[in-house]
Design a protein around this motif. Structure first.
Motif, short mmCIF file in Angstrom:
data_model
loop_
_atom_site.label_atom_id
_atom_site.label_comp_id
_atom_site.label_asym_id
_atom_site.label_seq_id
_atom_site.Cartn_x
_atom_site.Cartn_y
_atom_site.Cartn_z
N ILE A 305 30.45 24.92 51.88
CA ILE A 305 31.85 25.16 51.64
C ILE A 305 32.47 24.67 50.35
CG2 ILE A 305 34.08 24.47 52.76
CD1 ILE A 305 32.42 25.92 54.71
N PHE A 306 33.34 25.23 49.89
CA PHE A 306 34.14 24.76 48.58
C PHE A 306 35.30 25.27 48.34
CE2 PHE A 306 32.35 28.59 46.80
CZ PHE A 306 33.07 29.27 45.95
N GLU A 307 36.34 24.54 47.78
CA GLU A 307 37.58 24.75 47.58
C GLU A 307 37.68 24.98 45.98
OE1 GLU A 307 41.89 23.22 49.11
OE2 GLU A 307 40.34 21.91 48.36
N LYS A 308 38.41 26.04 45.54
CA LYS A 308 38.47 26.22 43.98
C LYS A 308 39.37 24.99 43.32
CE LYS A 308 39.08 29.58 40.49
NZ LYS A 308 39.58 31.16 40.16
N HIS A 309 40.41 24.84 44.04
CA HIS A 309 41.45 24.05 43.47
C HIS A 309 41.92 23.17 44.71
CE1 HIS A 309 45.09 22.42 41.33
NE2 HIS A 309 45.87 22.84 42.62
N ASP A 310 42.33 21.85 44.22
CA ASP A 310 42.60 20.88 45.43
C ASP A 310 44.03 20.13 44.78
OD1 ASP A 310 42.23 19.73 48.19
OD2 ASP A 310 42.39 17.90 46.65
N GLY A 311 45.10 20.13 45.73
CA GLY A 311 46.32 19.32 45.35
C GLY A 311 47.03 18.80 46.35
N PRO A 312 48.27 18.65 46.20
CA PRO A 312 48.93 18.04 47.36
C PRO A 312 49.30 19.17 48.47
CG PRO A 312 50.07 17.28 45.39
CD PRO A 312 48.84 18.20 44.88
N LEU A 313 49.30 20.36 47.88
CA LEU A 313 49.74 21.39 48.81
C LEU A 313 48.58 21.75 49.87
CD1 LEU A 313 51.66 23.80 50.02
CD2 LEU A 313 50.59 25.18 48.60
N GLU A 314 47.40 21.69 49.39
CA GLU A 314 45.98 21.95 49.94
C GLU A 314 45.89 20.78 51.03
OE1 GLU A 314 46.25 24.40 46.72
OE2 GLU A 314 46.32 22.50 46.77
N THR A 315 46.12 19.55 50.73
CA THR A 315 45.98 18.26 51.52
C THR A 315 47.00 18.44 52.46
OG1 THR A 315 45.01 17.24 49.67
CG2 THR A 315 45.81 15.84 51.78
N ALA A 316 48.25 18.71 52.48
CA ALA A 316 49.22 18.83 53.29
C ALA A 316 48.72 19.85 54.44
CB ALA A 316 50.63 19.21 52.63
N ALA A 317 48.26 21.07 53.99
CA ALA A 317 48.03 22.00 54.87
C ALA A 317 46.87 21.65 56.06
CB ALA A 317 47.10 23.24 54.29
N GLN A 318 46.03 20.58 55.47
CA GLN A 318 45.19 20.03 56.62
C GLN A 318 45.91 18.96 57.41
OE1 GLN A 318 42.41 21.25 57.13
NE2 GLN A 318 41.07 21.87 55.46
N VAL A 319 46.75 18.24 56.94
CA VAL A 319 47.64 17.29 57.77
C VAL A 319 48.15 18.15 58.96
CG1 VAL A 319 49.75 15.77 58.06
CG2 VAL A 319 48.15 15.61 56.07
N VAL A 320 48.88 19.27 58.46
CA VAL A 320 49.74 20.20 59.38
C VAL A 320 48.76 20.63 60.32
CG1 VAL A 320 51.05 22.21 59.80
CG2 VAL A 320 51.54 20.58 58.03
N ASN A 321 47.31 21.19 59.79
CA ASN A 321 46.41 21.77 60.80
C ASN A 321 46.06 20.76 61.91
OD1 ASN A 321 44.43 24.16 61.28
ND2 ASN A 321 42.89 22.44 60.90
N ASP A 322 45.87 19.43 61.44
CA ASP A 322 45.36 18.33 62.48
C ASP A 322 46.85 18.15 63.37
OD1 ASP A 322 43.22 17.82 61.49
OD2 ASP A 322 43.59 16.08 60.43
#
Length: 326
Positions: A305-322
Protein backbone atom coordinates in the motif's frame (compact mmCIF):
# COMPACT_ATOMS: atom_id res chain seq x y z
CA UNK A 1 -23.73 11.45 16.08
CA UNK A 2 -22.58 14.34 18.26
CA UNK A 3 -18.88 15.11 18.33
CA UNK A 4 -16.44 17.22 20.35
CA UNK A 5 -13.32 18.33 18.48
CA UNK A 6 -9.99 19.04 20.20
CA UNK A 7 -7.28 20.72 18.14
CA UNK A 8 -7.72 23.27 15.36
CA UNK A 9 -4.35 23.11 13.66
CA UNK A 10 -3.93 22.14 10.01
CA UNK A 11 -5.48 18.69 10.49
CA UNK A 12 -8.33 19.92 12.69
CA UNK A 13 -9.32 22.63 10.23
CA UNK A 14 -9.18 20.14 7.37
CA UNK A 15 -11.49 17.79 9.30
CA UNK A 16 -14.03 20.59 9.78
CA UNK A 17 -13.81 21.36 6.07
CA UNK A 18 -14.49 17.74 5.09
CA UNK A 19 -17.41 17.46 7.51
CA UNK A 20 -18.91 20.73 6.31
CA UNK A 21 -18.60 19.95 2.60
CA UNK A 22 -19.81 16.34 2.78
CA UNK A 23 -22.66 16.49 5.28
CA UNK A 24 -25.32 15.58 2.71
CA UNK A 25 -23.15 12.86 1.15
CA UNK A 26 -22.49 11.16 4.49
CA UNK A 27 -26.20 11.08 5.26
CA UNK A 28 -27.15 9.71 1.84
CA UNK A 29 -24.35 7.14 1.66
CA UNK A 30 -24.02 6.01 5.29
CA UNK A 31 -27.12 7.35 7.02
CA UNK A 32 -24.92 9.30 9.42
CA UNK A 33 -25.34 12.87 10.57
CA UNK A 34 -22.22 14.19 12.30
CA UNK A 35 -22.90 17.27 14.43
CA UNK A 36 -19.94 19.06 16.01
CA UNK A 37 -21.24 20.46 19.29
CA UNK A 38 -17.94 21.71 20.73
CA UNK A 39 -14.49 22.68 19.50
CA UNK A 40 -11.38 23.38 21.54
CA UNK A 41 -8.13 25.08 20.62
CA UNK A 42 -5.27 25.99 22.96
CA UNK A 43 -7.21 28.95 24.40
CA UNK A 44 -10.95 28.32 24.13
CA UNK A 45 -13.66 25.68 24.19
CA UNK A 46 -16.92 26.79 22.57
CA UNK A 47 -20.18 24.86 22.65
CA UNK A 48 -23.61 24.78 21.03
CA UNK A 49 -25.91 21.89 21.90
CA UNK A 50 -27.62 22.22 18.51
CA UNK A 51 -24.37 21.97 16.58
CA UNK A 52 -21.83 24.61 15.61
CA UNK A 53 -21.77 26.24 12.18
CA UNK A 54 -18.49 24.82 10.86
CA UNK A 55 -17.96 27.59 8.32
CA UNK A 56 -18.18 30.10 11.14
CA UNK A 57 -15.83 28.04 13.30
CA UNK A 58 -13.19 28.20 10.57
CA UNK A 59 -13.80 31.90 9.98
CA UNK A 60 -13.61 32.84 13.67
CA UNK A 61 -10.52 30.68 14.13
CA UNK A 62 -8.84 32.43 11.20
CA UNK A 63 -9.58 35.77 12.87
CA UNK A 64 -8.28 34.47 16.22
CA UNK A 65 -11.75 35.14 17.67
CA UNK A 66 -12.96 31.60 18.39
CA UNK A 67 -14.03 32.54 21.91
CA UNK A 68 -16.60 34.97 20.49
CA UNK A 69 -18.37 32.36 18.35
CA UNK A 70 -20.57 30.62 20.90
CA UNK A 71 -20.95 29.77 24.58
CA UNK A 72 -17.59 29.37 26.29
CA UNK A 73 -17.16 26.42 28.64
CA UNK A 74 -14.26 25.01 30.63
CA UNK A 75 -12.33 22.29 28.82
CA UNK A 76 -13.17 19.64 31.42
CA UNK A 77 -16.88 20.23 30.79
CA UNK A 78 -16.62 18.34 27.49
CA UNK A 79 -16.94 15.09 29.47
CA UNK A 80 -20.44 16.08 30.60
CA UNK A 81 -21.67 17.11 27.15
CA UNK A 82 -24.10 14.87 25.28
CA UNK A 83 -21.48 13.87 22.73
CA UNK A 84 -20.83 10.38 21.40
CA UNK A 85 -17.21 10.86 20.31
CA UNK A 86 -14.28 13.05 21.29
CA UNK A 87 -11.83 13.65 18.45
CA UNK A 88 -8.29 14.44 19.60
CA UNK A 89 -6.04 16.23 17.12
CA UNK A 90 -3.99 18.11 19.69
CA UNK A 91 -0.18 18.29 19.46
CA UNK A 92 1.76 15.38 20.94
CA UNK A 93 3.34 15.89 24.35
CA UNK A 94 6.61 14.34 25.47
CA UNK A 95 5.06 11.99 28.03
CA UNK A 96 1.58 11.47 26.52
CA UNK A 97 0.00 11.64 29.98
CA UNK A 98 -2.50 14.39 29.14
CA UNK A 99 -3.83 12.37 26.21
CA UNK A 100 -4.02 9.17 28.24
CA UNK A 101 -6.03 10.94 30.95
CA UNK A 102 -8.27 12.51 28.30
CA UNK A 103 -9.07 9.12 26.77
CA UNK A 104 -9.67 7.24 30.01
CA UNK A 105 -11.89 10.07 31.30
CA UNK A 106 -13.81 10.03 28.02
CA UNK A 107 -14.39 6.27 28.27
CA UNK A 108 -15.62 6.64 31.84
CA UNK A 109 -18.01 9.36 30.62
CA UNK A 110 -19.46 7.02 27.99
CA UNK A 111 -17.66 8.49 24.99
CA UNK A 112 -15.62 6.91 22.20
CA UNK A 113 -12.31 8.34 20.98
CA UNK A 114 -10.94 9.08 17.52
CA UNK A 115 -7.36 10.34 17.61
CA UNK A 116 -4.45 11.37 15.42
CA UNK A 117 -2.27 11.91 18.51
CA UNK A 118 0.39 9.20 18.65
CA UNK A 119 2.15 10.05 21.94
CA UNK A 120 -0.55 8.66 24.29
CA UNK A 121 -0.85 5.47 22.23
CA UNK A 122 2.90 4.92 22.05
CA UNK A 123 3.51 5.55 25.74
CA UNK A 124 0.32 4.36 27.46
CA UNK A 125 -1.15 1.72 25.15
CA UNK A 126 -2.05 -0.78 27.87
CA UNK A 127 -3.84 1.71 30.12
CA UNK A 128 -5.80 3.19 27.22
CA UNK A 129 -6.92 -0.15 25.79
CA UNK A 130 -7.86 -1.46 29.23
CA UNK A 131 -9.92 1.70 29.81
CA UNK A 132 -11.76 1.26 26.53
CA UNK A 133 -12.45 -2.43 27.22
CA UNK A 134 -13.60 -1.84 30.79
CA UNK A 135 -16.10 0.82 29.72
CA UNK A 136 -17.14 -0.95 26.50
CA UNK A 137 -16.00 1.96 24.34
CA UNK A 138 -13.90 2.21 21.20
CA UNK A 139 -10.77 4.09 20.21
CA UNK A 140 -9.84 4.42 16.54
CA UNK A 141 -6.48 5.87 15.52
CA UNK A 142 -5.99 5.33 11.79
CA UNK A 143 -4.60 8.85 11.34
CA UNK A 144 -1.94 8.50 14.05
CA UNK A 145 0.49 6.63 11.78
CA UNK A 146 1.08 7.02 8.07
CA UNK A 147 -1.21 10.00 7.53
CA UNK A 148 -3.80 9.12 4.92
CA UNK A 149 -2.45 5.65 4.15
CA UNK A 150 -4.94 2.96 5.27
CA UNK A 151 -3.31 0.57 7.72
CA UNK A 152 -5.14 -0.33 10.92
CA UNK A 153 -8.65 -0.45 9.48
CA UNK A 154 -7.39 -2.46 6.52
CA UNK A 155 -5.91 -5.02 8.88
CA UNK A 156 -8.92 -5.03 11.20
CA UNK A 157 -11.50 -5.59 8.48
CA UNK A 158 -9.71 -7.25 5.56
CA UNK A 159 -6.96 -9.38 7.12
CA UNK A 160 -8.83 -11.06 9.96
CA UNK A 161 -7.94 -14.54 8.72
CA UNK A 162 -4.21 -13.86 8.44
CA UNK A 163 -1.24 -13.51 10.74
CA UNK A 164 1.13 -10.64 10.01
CA UNK A 165 4.60 -12.11 9.49
CA UNK A 166 6.41 -8.90 8.62
CA UNK A 167 5.75 -5.18 8.27
CA UNK A 168 8.15 -2.78 6.59
CA UNK A 169 7.06 0.76 5.90
CA UNK A 170 7.88 4.40 5.36
CA UNK A 171 5.57 6.14 7.82
CA UNK A 172 7.64 9.19 8.86
CA UNK A 173 7.96 11.94 6.27
CA UNK A 174 9.97 14.53 8.21
CA UNK A 175 13.00 12.38 8.96
CA UNK A 176 13.02 10.95 5.44
CA UNK A 177 12.81 14.37 3.82
CA UNK A 178 15.68 15.71 5.94
CA UNK A 179 17.70 12.58 5.13
CA UNK A 180 17.08 13.14 1.41
CA UNK A 181 18.38 16.69 1.74
CA UNK A 182 21.51 15.48 3.53
CA UNK A 183 22.15 13.02 0.71
CA UNK A 184 21.65 15.87 -1.77
CA UNK A 185 24.53 17.74 -0.14
CA UNK A 186 22.94 20.08 2.41
CA UNK A 187 24.32 20.24 5.92
CA UNK A 188 22.03 19.23 8.76
CA UNK A 189 20.90 22.71 9.82
CA UNK A 190 20.09 23.77 6.26
CA UNK A 191 18.22 20.52 5.64
CA UNK A 192 16.08 21.10 8.73
CA UNK A 193 15.42 24.74 7.78
CA UNK A 194 14.27 23.63 4.33
CA UNK A 195 11.84 21.19 5.94
CA UNK A 196 10.59 23.86 8.34
CA UNK A 197 10.04 26.36 5.52
CA UNK A 198 7.94 23.75 3.71
CA UNK A 199 5.86 23.12 6.84
CA UNK A 200 7.17 19.56 7.12
CA UNK A 201 9.26 19.97 10.30
CA UNK A 202 8.18 21.50 13.60
CA UNK A 203 10.08 24.29 15.33
CA UNK A 204 11.23 21.67 17.84
CA UNK A 205 12.23 19.03 15.31
CA UNK A 206 14.41 16.76 17.45
CA UNK A 207 11.77 14.08 18.10
CA UNK A 208 11.69 13.57 14.34
CA UNK A 209 15.39 13.71 13.54
CA UNK A 210 16.58 11.71 16.56
CA UNK A 211 14.22 8.89 15.58
CA UNK A 212 11.79 9.12 18.50
CA UNK A 213 8.79 9.96 16.33
CA UNK A 214 9.46 6.93 14.14
CA UNK A 215 9.86 4.74 17.23
CA UNK A 216 6.50 5.90 18.58
CA UNK A 217 4.79 5.03 15.32
CA UNK A 218 6.54 1.67 15.17
CA UNK A 219 5.39 0.61 18.63
CA UNK A 220 1.80 1.58 17.78
CA UNK A 221 1.97 -0.51 14.60
CA UNK A 222 3.43 -3.48 16.48
CA UNK A 223 0.78 -3.35 19.20
CA UNK A 224 -2.11 -2.93 16.79
CA UNK A 225 -1.05 -5.58 14.26
CA UNK A 226 0.20 -8.18 16.74
CA UNK A 227 -2.23 -7.49 19.61
CA UNK A 228 0.56 -6.79 22.09
CA UNK A 229 1.36 -4.07 24.61
CA UNK A 230 4.94 -3.14 23.77
CA UNK A 231 6.51 0.10 24.94
CA UNK A 232 9.23 2.33 23.51
CA UNK A 233 11.76 0.29 25.50
CA UNK A 234 11.04 -2.62 23.14
CA UNK A 235 11.91 -0.64 19.99
CA UNK A 236 15.41 -0.41 18.58
CA UNK A 237 15.69 2.93 16.82
CA UNK A 238 18.14 5.51 15.60
CA UNK A 239 18.02 8.92 13.99
CA UNK A 240 19.94 11.00 11.47
CA UNK A 241 21.46 13.77 13.58
CA UNK A 242 25.00 12.36 13.66
CA UNK A 243 25.44 10.25 10.55
CA UNK A 244 29.02 9.05 10.26
CA UNK A 245 28.75 7.31 6.89
CA UNK A 246 26.98 10.03 4.91
CA UNK A 247 29.75 10.16 2.28
CA UNK A 248 29.49 6.42 1.67
CA UNK A 249 25.71 6.73 1.37
CA UNK A 250 26.04 9.53 -1.20
CA UNK A 251 28.38 7.49 -3.39
CA UNK A 252 26.82 4.04 -3.05
CA UNK A 253 24.12 4.38 -5.70
CA UNK A 254 21.59 2.95 -3.23
CA UNK A 255 18.40 4.44 -1.81
CA UNK A 256 18.25 5.18 1.92
CA UNK A 257 15.06 5.45 3.92
CA UNK A 258 14.14 5.43 7.60
CA UNK A 259 11.62 2.60 7.88
CA UNK A 260 9.52 0.96 10.55
CA UNK A 261 10.24 -2.76 10.56
CA UNK A 262 8.47 -5.49 12.51
CA UNK A 263 9.29 -9.15 12.04
CA UNK A 264 7.05 -11.77 13.61
CA UNK A 265 8.84 -15.10 13.37
CA UNK A 266 10.49 -17.17 16.12
CA UNK A 267 11.31 -13.92 17.89
CA UNK A 268 9.59 -10.58 17.34
CA UNK A 269 11.85 -7.78 16.11
CA UNK A 270 10.69 -4.15 16.36
CA UNK A 271 12.91 -1.43 14.92
CA UNK A 272 12.93 1.96 13.23
CA UNK A 273 16.18 2.72 11.43
CA UNK A 274 17.89 3.60 8.16
CA UNK A 275 17.62 0.85 5.55
CA UNK A 276 19.75 0.55 2.43
CA UNK A 277 17.50 -0.33 -0.52
CA UNK A 278 18.26 -1.46 -4.04
CA UNK A 279 16.66 0.84 -6.58
CA UNK A 280 14.39 -1.96 -7.82
CA UNK A 281 12.84 -2.57 -4.39
CA UNK A 282 9.25 -1.43 -4.01
CA UNK A 283 9.85 0.95 -1.11
CA UNK A 284 12.78 2.52 -2.98
CA UNK A 285 10.26 3.82 -5.51
CA UNK A 286 8.66 6.10 -2.91
CA UNK A 287 9.95 9.63 -2.65
CA UNK A 288 10.82 11.04 0.76
CA UNK A 289 7.38 12.62 1.28
CA UNK A 290 5.37 9.55 0.32
CA UNK A 291 3.92 7.00 2.71
CA UNK A 292 3.81 3.29 2.05
CA UNK A 293 4.39 -0.16 3.43
CA UNK A 294 4.72 -3.85 2.70
CA UNK A 295 3.04 -6.55 4.74
CA UNK A 296 3.80 -10.25 4.56
CA UNK A 297 0.99 -12.49 5.76
CA UNK A 298 0.45 -16.22 5.98
CA UNK A 299 -2.88 -16.38 4.13
CA UNK A 300 -3.21 -13.12 2.17
CA UNK A 301 0.28 -13.30 0.67
CA UNK A 302 2.24 -10.02 0.35
CA UNK A 303 0.39 -6.69 0.37
CA UNK A 304 1.71 -3.32 -0.76
CA UNK A 305 0.00 0.00 0.00
CA UNK A 306 1.36 3.44 -0.78
CA UNK A 307 0.25 7.05 -0.96
CA UNK A 308 2.01 9.40 -3.35
CA UNK A 309 1.55 12.52 -1.25
CA UNK A 310 0.67 12.99 2.39
CA UNK A 311 -0.46 16.14 4.12
CA UNK A 312 -3.09 17.54 6.50
CA UNK A 313 -5.99 16.83 4.11
CA UNK A 314 -5.06 13.16 3.71
CA UNK A 315 -4.64 12.73 7.46
CA UNK A 316 -7.94 14.53 8.09
CA UNK A 317 -9.68 12.17 5.67
CA UNK A 318 -8.68 9.24 7.88
CA UNK A 319 -9.97 11.04 10.98
CA UNK A 320 -13.35 11.47 9.30
CA UNK A 321 -13.25 7.87 8.07
CA UNK A 322 -12.85 6.70 11.67
CA UNK A 323 -15.86 8.83 12.64
CA UNK A 324 -17.92 7.14 9.95
CA UNK A 325 -16.82 3.70 11.20
CA UNK A 326 -17.23 4.19 14.94
Amino acid sequence: MKVSIIGLGHIGKAVLGILNENKKLFMERYGKSIEVISVSDSKNTVYDKNGLDLEKVLMYKQRNQLGELAENIKFDEIYSLESDVIVDMSPATKDGIAGMKLYTSAFESGKNIVTSNKAPLALHWKEIMEGAYKNKKRILFESSVGGGTPLFNLNSYCLKSSNILEFKGQVSSTINFVLSQLLAGLDFNDAVKTAQNMGIAETDYHDDTNGLDGARKTVIIANALLNKDYTLNDVKYDGIENLKDINYMKESGKIYRVLSHIKNENEITIESKIFELDRKETLACLDSLSMGYLEKTDNNDDITIFEKHDGPLETAAQVVNDLLII
